[in-house]
Every structure is written in C-alpha cells, then in structure tokens.
Design a protein around this motif. Structure first.
Motif, PDB file in Angstrom:
ATOM      1  N   LEU A 154      46.615   0.116  -3.768  1.00 51.21           N
ATOM      2  CA  LEU A 154      45.424   0.746  -4.345  1.00 51.21           C
ATOM      3  C   LEU A 154      45.599   2.251  -4.317  1.00 51.21           C
ATOM      4  O   LEU A 154      46.182   2.803  -3.383  1.00 51.21           O
ATOM      5  CB  LEU A 154      44.188   0.363  -3.540  1.00 51.21           C
ATOM      6  N   ASP A 155      45.072   2.908  -5.342  1.00 49.19           N
ATOM      7  CA  ASP A 155      45.165   4.366  -5.424  1.00 49.19           C
ATOM      8  C   ASP A 155      43.804   4.877  -5.866  1.00 49.19           C
ATOM      9  O   ASP A 155      43.292   4.480  -6.912  1.00 49.19           O
ATOM     10  CB  ASP A 155      46.259   4.736  -6.433  1.00 49.19           C
ATOM     11  N   SER A 156      43.221   5.740  -5.054  1.00 53.02           N
ATOM     12  CA  SER A 156      41.852   6.186  -5.349  1.00 53.02           C
ATOM     13  C   SER A 156      41.784   6.940  -6.676  1.00 53.02           C
ATOM     14  O   SER A 156      40.804   6.834  -7.407  1.00 53.02           O
ATOM     15  CB  SER A 156      41.315   7.078  -4.219  1.00 53.02           C
ATOM     16  N   PHE A 157      42.844   7.685  -7.016  1.00 55.82           N
ATOM     17  CA  PHE A 157      42.785   8.410  -8.287  1.00 55.82           C
ATOM     18  C   PHE A 157      42.714   7.450  -9.469  1.00 55.82           C
ATOM     19  O   PHE A 157      41.839   7.574 -10.331  1.00 55.82           O
ATOM     20  CB  PHE A 157      43.969   9.366  -8.462  1.00 55.82           C
ATOM     21  N   HIS A 158      43.642   6.509  -9.509  1.00 56.08           N
ATOM     22  CA  HIS A 158      43.687   5.595 -10.663  1.00 56.08           C
ATOM     23  C   HIS A 158      42.369   4.837 -10.814  1.00 56.08           C
ATOM     24  O   HIS A 158      41.919   4.571 -11.917  1.00 56.08           O
ATOM     25  CB  HIS A 158      44.856   4.627 -10.534  1.00 56.08           C
ATOM     26  N   THR A 159      41.785   4.480  -9.668  1.00 56.77           N
ATOM     27  CA  THR A 159      40.550   3.706  -9.710  1.00 56.77           C
ATOM     28  C   THR A 159      39.376   4.574 -10.151  1.00 56.77           C
ATOM     29  O   THR A 159      38.623   4.215 -11.067  1.00 56.77           O
ATOM     30  CB  THR A 159      40.264   3.128  -8.308  1.00 56.77           C
ATOM     31  N   ASP A 180      34.251  10.265  -5.405  1.00 57.39           N
ATOM     32  CA  ASP A 180      33.682   9.625  -4.210  1.00 57.39           C
ATOM     33  C   ASP A 180      34.775   8.795  -3.540  1.00 57.39           C
ATOM     34  O   ASP A 180      34.815   7.571  -3.658  1.00 57.39           O
ATOM     35  CB  ASP A 180      32.494   8.745  -4.614  1.00 57.39           C
ATOM     36  N   VAL A 181      35.667   9.483  -2.835  1.00 54.47           N
ATOM     37  CA  VAL A 181      36.821   8.798  -2.252  1.00 54.47           C
ATOM     38  C   VAL A 181      36.393   7.900  -1.094  1.00 54.47           C
ATOM     39  O   VAL A 181      36.943   6.818  -0.893  1.00 54.47           O
ATOM     40  CB  VAL A 181      37.904   9.810  -1.809  1.00 54.47           C
ATOM     41  N   ALA A 182      35.367   8.338  -0.345  1.00 55.74           N
ATOM     42  CA  ALA A 182      34.868   7.487   0.751  1.00 55.74           C
ATOM     43  C   ALA A 182      34.273   6.199   0.185  1.00 55.74           C
ATOM     44  O   ALA A 182      34.423   5.119   0.769  1.00 55.74           O
ATOM     45  CB  ALA A 182      33.835   8.254   1.573  1.00 55.74           C
ATOM     46  N   GLY A 183      33.613   6.315  -0.953  1.00 57.57           N
ATOM     47  CA  GLY A 183      33.062   5.130  -1.614  1.00 57.57           C
ATOM     48  C   GLY A 183      34.150   4.175  -2.075  1.00 57.57           C
ATOM     49  O   GLY A 183      33.943   2.967  -2.161  1.00 57.57           O
ATOM     50  N   PHE A 184      35.316   4.730  -2.365  1.00 59.48           N
ATOM     51  CA  PHE A 184      36.482   3.914  -2.713  1.00 59.48           C
ATOM     52  C   PHE A 184      37.026   3.217  -1.472  1.00 59.48           C
ATOM     53  O   PHE A 184      37.358   2.031  -1.494  1.00 59.48           O
ATOM     54  CB  PHE A 184      37.551   4.816  -3.343  1.00 59.48           C
TER      55      PHE A 184
END
Lengths: 645, 645
Positions: free
Chosen positions: B164-169, B220-224
């Motif tokens: 998983l990658d937070s940017f791509h998502t 919202d990286v924490a939300g990811f």
C-alpha cells in the motif's frame, strides 16, 4: 507592426519596467493597474515618464468582474468604472481591458451581460474611452473569444470591441481560424500574446506562473495570429506574460527577449499567410507589415571551438588534449593562438593579449569562449542576427586574415559564422602556419557531434529563443535528468538540418555538477563537447594507451544493461572494460558514449559513436553518468555536506 | 513501529543516503534499483555497508511492467524477474515491490494478470522471496488497492501480498477504510508513506516532483494508515518521497525530517484509533506500538524576543528601539543583557561574551537569536520536543536565575519554553534589575502579534514540520506574494490557540527582499516582528513625534482603497497621512498595518491593529508593501541591475 509589452511581464519598479521596455525599442506598454498602485509617483508622473521614454501607454488593465453581477451591485461597478476612467485620463490612455467575470455569482445569461456592457460602453464613450472585452479561459460564463464576440457584436457600439489573448484561446484548445471571416478587423481592439509549455494543470496556475514568450513554449501562436491579421487587425501586438522566472530576471534582458520573440512570431506568422499550400489554411494578405529577415542557414556544421587561456592554462590544456590524441597543428600567423586538430575537429587555444579571449579568460577562467559554425552565406546569417537584435562582434584582424563575422550568445561568448564556400575551405591554411605531417587521427574523430551548455537557472528560455529566432534552430523536448544532488533539466536545440546541436542544461539546485559549472564560469558555459568517432572501442583503446583518464562506470550498470537489452555477455564485457555507455532506440539505432575526466572541473569531452540512425543523446544513461561524475567528487562532497548539516 | 525510508527520498550517493538514514535512526531502507546501478561498488558491498550501519534492507524496488503483457513477452519478463532475484540475493533482501503495469499494451483482463502473478509468485517462492503488488495511481489496468487486492487474493499464494502507498491511494481520492475488514493484516507486505500538497496537475508529475513527508502536505495520511493498522499490519512504515527540494537538500537534514514526520504520523494515527467518538470511524486497537509524546501546550503566547548584538550594535539597536517608544527597563543581574520594554512587549539585547547570543552574532550579525514562548508545563513541552528529535539547549545560568529550557529551531536559533505559571510571572523581576518608574507605553503596545521569518528556498517543509510536530502548531494556506523582483511564497503556522503565529516566507528568486534577508542572515532569520496596538493612529503619531521613519505608501494605493471598500474620504486621508495599510475581511473584520524602516537592512517592526476579529496578515497589502520596500532600495537596485545586464 507596433510592439507593446504589459508592465506585468517585467520585473522591478514601474520606472525600471518602462526603461527596460524603451531600451528594447517597444512602441508602447500596457499598464497593469497593480504596477501603478505600487508606484510612489502619481499617474501624471507615469504619463510623463512614458512620454519621455517615447512609449505610448496603449492599454490600461484589468477591469474585472463587471458584467452580469447580481443587480444590486451593478451601480457600484459603474462607479468603479468611472474611477478607472479618471485614472486613465490622468495616465493619458484611451483603452481599457475588461475581462470576463470569474465570480461564482455571475448571472449566466448573455442578455444581462449585453445590457451591462452597453451601459458601460455608453459611459466610456462620453469619456472618449474604448473598452476591449476579453474572454478569460476561466471565466464563469464567458470563456471563448466567440462567446465574447457574440456579446460585443450584439451590443454593437463602436467603442466596445474584442480583446484577444493567445494564451486564453490556445490553453482551451480553441482556435481563431473563424475570426478571419467572422470579426471585422477594426472591432478587435487589442491583441495580447503569450506562449506556454503544454502542462497538465489547472489553467489559472498555468497562466499565472508558466506563460512565456512566443518561441519559448509549445503553443501554435502563429496559428492564432494569422487569422487575426487576415481579419484586418492592424493594431499592436502586446506581450502579457506572467512567468516566475521573468519576475526574478533583470528587466532589460527580459525586454530584449520579449522584442525578439515578437519578431520571431511575425516571421512565423508570415509563413502562415503565404499563398495556399495543400495542407495549410490560407488567408488573404493582411494590411500590416510583418517582420522579415533573411532565412537562417539551411545547413550548418561545427567548424571549431576556441578556448580562452593564458600561457599556463594553454600548457595544461594542451597536455590534456594530447592525451586524447590531439596534436598541435600550427600556430596562428599573427596571434598567440595554437590550433589543435584531430580528424575533423579543430580546437583553437587563444592566449593572445588584448583579445576577446583574454577578456573572457579574466572573467571566466580557462573555458570555451567561442564556437565557429560553418554556414551557407555568412553575411546573410549575420544580417538575420542583427535584425533579431543580436550584438555583432568584430575582432582585430591581421594582414591576409579573414574577417569572420560573429554574434554574441546570451552569455557573452561568441558564435562565429564561417562562410562554408568562401572561407571554410581555406581558413586554417590561411590563418595558421600548419605543421607538415599533420592529419594524424589516433582516436578516429570525424567531427564535433554536439556541445552541452550549463545555463544558469532562469535563463533557459532566453537561450532557446536565441537559437530558434537568430539561428533558425528547433527545440527538442525537455528531459529531467536526476543528478544525485538535485534535478537537472535538459533541452536540446538543433540546427535546421540537425547537424549542429546544443543540449542546454539547467539546475535549480546549487549542488549539482551543472550548477557548479555555472558557478565556475560565473555564467553559462560549455559543460562537455561530444566528438564523433566511427569506432569507439578503438578510440577507447587509444585513450588508454595515451594515459587519458576516463569516467569509471559502475559494474552494476552493465549487469542491468545486459538484462535490459538482452545483450551478449561478451559484448557487455567489452563495454564494461572500456567504461562505454550504451543505448538503443526503438528503431534499432545504437549509441555509444565515453566520457573523459574533466579538465580542471570545468568541462569534459565525450566520445560518441552513433549506429543505424540513433538520434538522441543517451538520456537513459544520464543518471548513471551524473552519479559517476558525482562519485568522482565524493570525497570533497562529503566534506561539503558535513559542513552543511 | 519499524521505520524505513526509500533511498530515492534522500540526495547524494548510495553510501551518503545509507549513512543519513542510519544517523536519523531508521531501522531499514528500501533500495531503489537505480541507486544500486549508479553505485560504484557491488551489491555485496551495499549489503555489508547497510549491515555495518545497522540498517536492514527491507525492500528492493521497483519491478515494473511485468503482468498482463502480450504473451510473447512473458518469458522475457520471467527472465527479468530471475535477474532481480539474483540481485536481491546478493543484497540480502527478501521482498520485491512489483508495481502495476503502466504500458499501453497491457492486457486489460484480471485473469491474465492473475495467471502471471501466480507464475511469478511460484518462482519467487523457490528463491525464498516475497512479492508485494502495488497499484500505481496511473496503472494501465490496476490503479486502486482494492483492484490489486482482488488479484492478489485470487492468486492466493502466501508469498504474494499487497503493498500500500498513501500517495497512490489518496491522490486518487480513494480511501483505505475497507481494508480494516477486507484484508488480513499479514497479507499486507509493506506500507509506503508519502504526503503531498493538493495540486491540480497530472498525477504522474505530482508524484514525481511534489511528494513530501507526512505533516508537510495536505493529505489525510493518518486516515489512510489507521485502517491499515486496524487490519493488523505490523510491518514497517517506509517513506517513499520523490521531491525536487529533497533531491537538492543535504541528506542528513532530510533524514531527520523524515523520521520526525513518521513519529508525527503515528501520533496522529493514534488519535484516529482512539475509542469511537460520534464523528469518527473507530477501529480496534492495532497490534503495534505507536509513538506517543506529551501533548503540546494547548495555549501559548509570545514572551520575549532576544537579539544577538555586540556593544556597538546594542547602542544602535537601542537608539532605533527608543524611536519606536521602547525604553531600557533594566539590566540583567549577571549578564551583559539589557531588557527593552513597552507595554506587553519584552525585547532582550544580549551582548554577553561567551554566550549563545555571541556565537550567533558572530555568524549572523545583529539579529533575533531566540524567541521565548510562554507555555503551560514547559518541561512537558521540552520532553515532547526531545521525543521529536529536537536538540535541547541549556545555557549558563547565574545564581538565582531560572533554567529556562530551550530547543533549537531548524536554523539553529533558540525557542525558549517559559513555564507560564511557574516562571513567567516572576521572570523579569528576578533576572533583571528593573528601573523604577518603568511601564511607560507611548505607542500603546499590548503584545507581539506575530513574527515573520525569511527561510531559505527548499527549507519550507522542514520548518512547517518542526512547528507542527514539535509544538503542535497548525499550518495555514500558502500565499504567493509578488515582490517586484520575484515571487515570494508565504505560509503561516499558528499555535493551537491561535495566539502565536509565524508566517514563513521563501523566495526562489535571489533578488527579493526575502532572499536578501536570508543571505544577510546566512540562513533563516526574523524578517519582521509585528506588535499589536489598540490605537494605530495614536501609535503612528507617537512614532512621528519621536522621529521614527516609517515605510512610505504610495498615494495611488489609497485612491484604489477608497474605491475598493467604499471608504469615507476623510478616513482614507487619515490612513494616507500616517502611511497605514488597511484591509477588511468578509466578516467585517478590519486590519491596520504600519511598517517601520528596517534596522540595518535586516528586520523591520510592524504595528498592527485588529478590529472585529480580523484573523489574517493583510496578504492583500503585501504587494504594495513589498514594492514600497523595494522602492526604498531602488537606488542600489538600479546599480545592481545595470551590472547584471
């Protein structure tokens, strides 16, 4: 045509902007309201200053968010307009730019806009003022010239016309072809010009930060302008360019580029207006005179490179060149210049006192100070350059020497124009006492393939325009090259026949090799010179025999290369043993590169072999090459980094 | 949690990257294949180097364009995979990142991808290698984690999982909430983390140039992350950040920021995993320990500013301050420090030898070297800062003096943490021999409103993260401020209660006042200090009476102001007479600003009056202020420009 520039296109205070526009011979300016607000003097002061500089204030702008507002705000907007008219009177300007409303609460109904514009035009008429209505690409209701024209045409008042802007039109992918038949030329009040690179981003940011001058971007600005002129427009062409680099650059340099770009645009537009060819839309001849210049040289080749040295640097550079197989071929008959030759490559080491080279040496240190290009009809090329506002250069010449015309490149170095039929065949024999028995070519060099220049950040566009307009070059695509210490952006320019090419490199980071080149030269400078050979393995062997140091390429690169292209291991081993970089294109073209160690951290040479029509510069190899060059310096880099952290 | 960083996130050669990661206490790294290719040593050398530094090589990446290729290329792709496996063995890494195919000829059929991944996983299993399949946001067929998971789940081999990658998502506007229930945590092989500013541009360029660390962007990286942890993921968090500024910055500083950003992310994610509140999705407690630190001080205020001076600069600065209504209130009991006061504003001029201030003075000249912030529970705030990897600072203290804890800001200046209840009420009385009869407040100042800092280009993100993570500040929006000589980018950070604010300004151009501040300070530095007054007209009159020079604002500004806000002429005349800038917000809040002349081209003071809850900094007035400041220097500027052109 008349030439204007919006004050927003130039950096500095308002007086600095006006002075820059005047010194680049603009006929007039658009005054951007903010520039007036921030100026310490009165509008009358600006009027006087412009008049003293011989500049006409052609347009005042912008008047925003006027039409089709909720009805309770209309009166206030009309009052705002009167306030602008007052200001314009003090400035002595008769034309106001009104841009289409961008407010979210704009009433999306042409009838309302028409009514409002009619009222505005009426009031303006009483003040003797003309209104130009411009469709912004991000307008709320009105975004295209055609929509704006429908409204203007319906209002049908003589002092309300259309303002066209190439950015707003071309950014939307719209075109202006129908203007030629749809809009009477005298209803076009003003034409604003901007080019831009093709970027996938929101159009507002694109417009505010990345516009550039015609010839620097990727828009078909001539295709925009041709039908406008065919419609009968005879007013000024005015550059309105919002660009972060230009905001930071000296206004005078920007203004010179601006003027050059308009001339270039006129020349390109003239081609579009030429008698119909099968694949072109043709227009009737416009009523305005368009800039014309002699055509650039259709074919071209590298003649020589001249290096600025003193006696000591000449000795060091000579030793370095000899390790690469060059030999001193002769001494200049009247100057302290030595010619080094190998195959078809001529390098002149100039240590003559009181010369251009000496002055260049004092500023930049040992460096390439001039490039000689062999062209067809040099005097015609020089005339073209002059018309494009280049500074010509004439050096001292001795008896029996040729006067070779030259122009200054944007960094102050020289481009000599060597007439191919008249001068080139006898140049070296006449000017140099050539040693007998010359002509040895141990590394098998045929010619200069290309020359890479390191250019200061912010001067990319200036160089691209110089090559395109003055020399008729084309610009290739932009590549991002990852140096280990920052990104380097590279864009090559090539002569019409493709035989002379200059990759231009800029670095925003101050820590890359490119940035260090720029700072070592205190300006732009030659980063490497690529020399063509027909047998790079033989050349590599010869360099080794002579003790020339070459850039070491990591073994991991070769492991990857074998897998990437499915190469025979034996072939890969040969490449690796000689530190030769390899690339292959989709058409089967092959490219071989070998880099020398740099000469005193200033420039390196590159040997290249092209097979089967490979046309690039080995961009795929740039990262490993840049990393290898950085690693060569890793010792000193480590120290620098330790000091920084 | 374990912390990792991809080598591509750091500048320099591979050994420099690894050393930087180790010195910032990362547990491991992802080796980006290109970094290995460009490295002069062998894969075994890299393995050994990482081991010596205590770093685990956790992932090798990327393996590209493998699955669902036209069938005639599959065998070659499998061969490519074996080649990677060989390399990985030499490196000693067991996990390979496979990203979804981006090639235009990708077969858009899950069944084909499933078959290919099954074959790959089988081969990898034989080599003891795990494959993580990652959906790229610009993948040809597979773009979302859910799609990637469907494929991975169908293949159902234990050594094939999801990356998983937070940017791509987050770039796609996708979220990961369903992961908590849909994906078993042990099928998530690896998690890559990046934040980014919200930009409207193509996602590939956005990803390659503008990623940043969590807390520096707007995702919202924490939300990811929260649902990923709730799913049971217990592996490393790894930063994979492509950023042009980071490519050019010293790797060690970037690595420290990187670690700080992961701790910040963990702290924010912990909040998301807390017991359910009405407006939050709650997840079960994850099986991993998340970073925890004492909370930041919920309320805060400016206590004092300390200036580094020598005897001569102290005299000059004292005279300058006295013209602004400040008076020497007392001398420090044991050090060569003089306190200047006016109303609630405390300024300490420190000329003590052998002190931090003296060292600072020697490097930066006369400048603000420390800011005192009054906080609740200073020792708790200090502990938080330490846990966030700040360097604490302890000065020499005399008898009966307080030990005020301090931490170093990113530029090396100090932030003192003054305990609000314990220290603040008695600090000045205890440390200074206060003159009797103090407390005069001629300009009616109540407190420091905000402090603007000029920050070197490329250090913006570092400062934002410092304030957010260490002090619990929030970052406001970014403004572009047009200086006449280039664009200045401004972003303010504010304390949790909003009472302490620092606008941070960077300039890419080297010619703006902001850039000159940075270079005058040889680093970041205070550009201006804004002081709050309840009656700016009275304050202006007092400054005039005392002979303080203020920044002159052009008359044209006031003409425009009247029209813009529909102000009474008399009111506008009063503003103009006193050179006061004015702004009004949508809610009727009003803002008044008055700038002093700068102290020796280093910093200026600003007097501000806020009415009816105006909350901004007068961004609308920044252009006229910057232009006025530039005009003040126009004489010298003209000379500079002449030299440049």
């Amino acid at each position: 045509m008349l030439h204007a520039i919006a004050t927003v296109s130039l950096s500095g205070t308002l007086p600095e902007k006006l002075e820059a526009a005047a010194s680049a011979r603009f006929d007039g300016v658009e005054i951007f309201e903010a520039d007036l607000l921030y100026f310490g003097g009165s509008p009358e002061d600006v009027r006087q200053l412009a008049a003293d500089l011989g500049l006409e204030i052609m347009l005042f702008q912008p008047f925003r968010d006027f039409e089709a507002v909720p009805r309770d705000r209309l009166q206030r907007n009309l009052d705002r307009a009167e306030h602008k008219f007052d200001l314009m009177e003090e400035l002595g300007v008769r034309t106001l730019l009104l841009c289409s409303n961008v407010a979210p609460d704009t009433i999306q109904d042409d009838a309302v806009a028409i009514e409002d514009l009619a009222r505005l035009a009426e009031r303006a008429a009483r003040r003797g003022i003309k209104i130009g209505y411009e469709a912004l690409a991000w307008g709320r209701h009105v975004r295209t010239w055609k929509h704006a024209w429908r409204i203007v045409d319906t209002v049908a008042q003589p002092n309300l016309g259309l303002i066209l802007d190439s950015f707003h039109t071309l950014a939307l992918g719209d075109d202006t072809r129908e203007i030629a038949t749809m809009v009477p030329g005298d209803r076009i009040v003003f034409v604003q010009i901007a080019d831009a690179p093709r970027l996938e981003m929101d159009v507002l940011s694109w417009s505010r930060h990345f516009r550039c001058f015609p010839g620097q971007g990727e828009f078909d600005v001539a295709g925009f302008l041709a039908p406008v002129l065919a419609a009968g427009y005879g007013g000024p062409l005015s550059l309105e360019v919002f660009n972060d680099d230009f905001r930071a650059a000296p206004a005078r340099q920007t203004a010179v580029d601006a003027m050059r770009s308009l001339l270039y645009l006129e020349e390109r537009t003239r081609e579009r207006l030429a008698p119909p060819a099968s694949d072109k839309v043709a227009f009737s001849t416009p009523p305005v005179d368009l800039f014309a210049a002699p055509p650039p040289s259709p074919s071209m080749s590298f003649g020589f490179v001249e290096f600025a040295v003193d006696e000591a640097a000449m000795a060091r550079l000579a030793a370095w060149l000899e390790r690469l197989g060059f030999a001193a071929a002769g001494r200049h008959r009247s100057k302290n210049v030595t010619l080094f030759r190998q195959g078809g490559v001529n390098l002149a080491l100039n240590a003559e006192g009181e010369s251009f080279a000496q002055a260049y040496f004092l500023v930049h240190g040992p460096s390439a100070c001039a490039v000689g290009l062999e062209v067809e009809n040099a005097s015609q090329v020089l005339n073209r350059a002059r018309l494009y506002r280049c500074q010509p250069y004439e050096g001292r010449i001795g008896p029996n020497e040729f006067l070779i015309p030259a122009v200054r490149a944007p960094d102050g170095s020289l481009v000599y124009l060597v007439d191919r039929s008249q001068i080139a065949p006898v140049l070296y024999e006449r000017e140099f006492a050539l040693a007998s028995g010359g002509g040895a070519n141990p590394a098998g060099l045929s010619r200069i393939d290309h020359i890479s220049l390191a250019v200061p950040d912010g001067q990319f566009d200036s160089w691209v325009l110089f090559f395109k307009a003055v020399l008729g070059f084309e610009a290739e695509s932009v590549f991002d090259l990852p140096d280990p210490y920052g990104l380097v952006r590279s864009r090559a320019v090539r002569s019409p026949d493709g035989s002379v090419r200059f990759p231009l490199n800029i670095s925003q980071s101050r820590n890359t090799a490119t940035a260090r080149s720029v700072s070592a030269y205190s300006g732009a400078g030659v980063q490497h010179i690529a020399l063509a050979t027909a047998d790079i393995f033989a050349a590599a062997a010869e360099l080794k025999r002579r003790g020339a140091a070459v850039l070491r390429i990591p073994a991991n690169y070769y492991d990857d290369l074998a897998a990437k292209f499915g190469l025979e291991q034996e072939f890969v081993d040969r490449l690796a043993a000689a530190n030769i970089l390899y690339d292959r294109d989709a058409g089967g073209g092959e490219f071989f590169q070998l880099y020398t160690e740099p000469f005193e951290d200033r420039f390196a040479f590159e040997l290249v072999e092209r097979r089967h029509g490979y046309d690039g510069f080995g961009a795929a190899n740039a990262p490993v090459r840049l990393a290898a060059q950085a690693q060569m310096q890793a010792g000193s880099r480590f120290r620098t980094l330790a000091a920084l952290t």
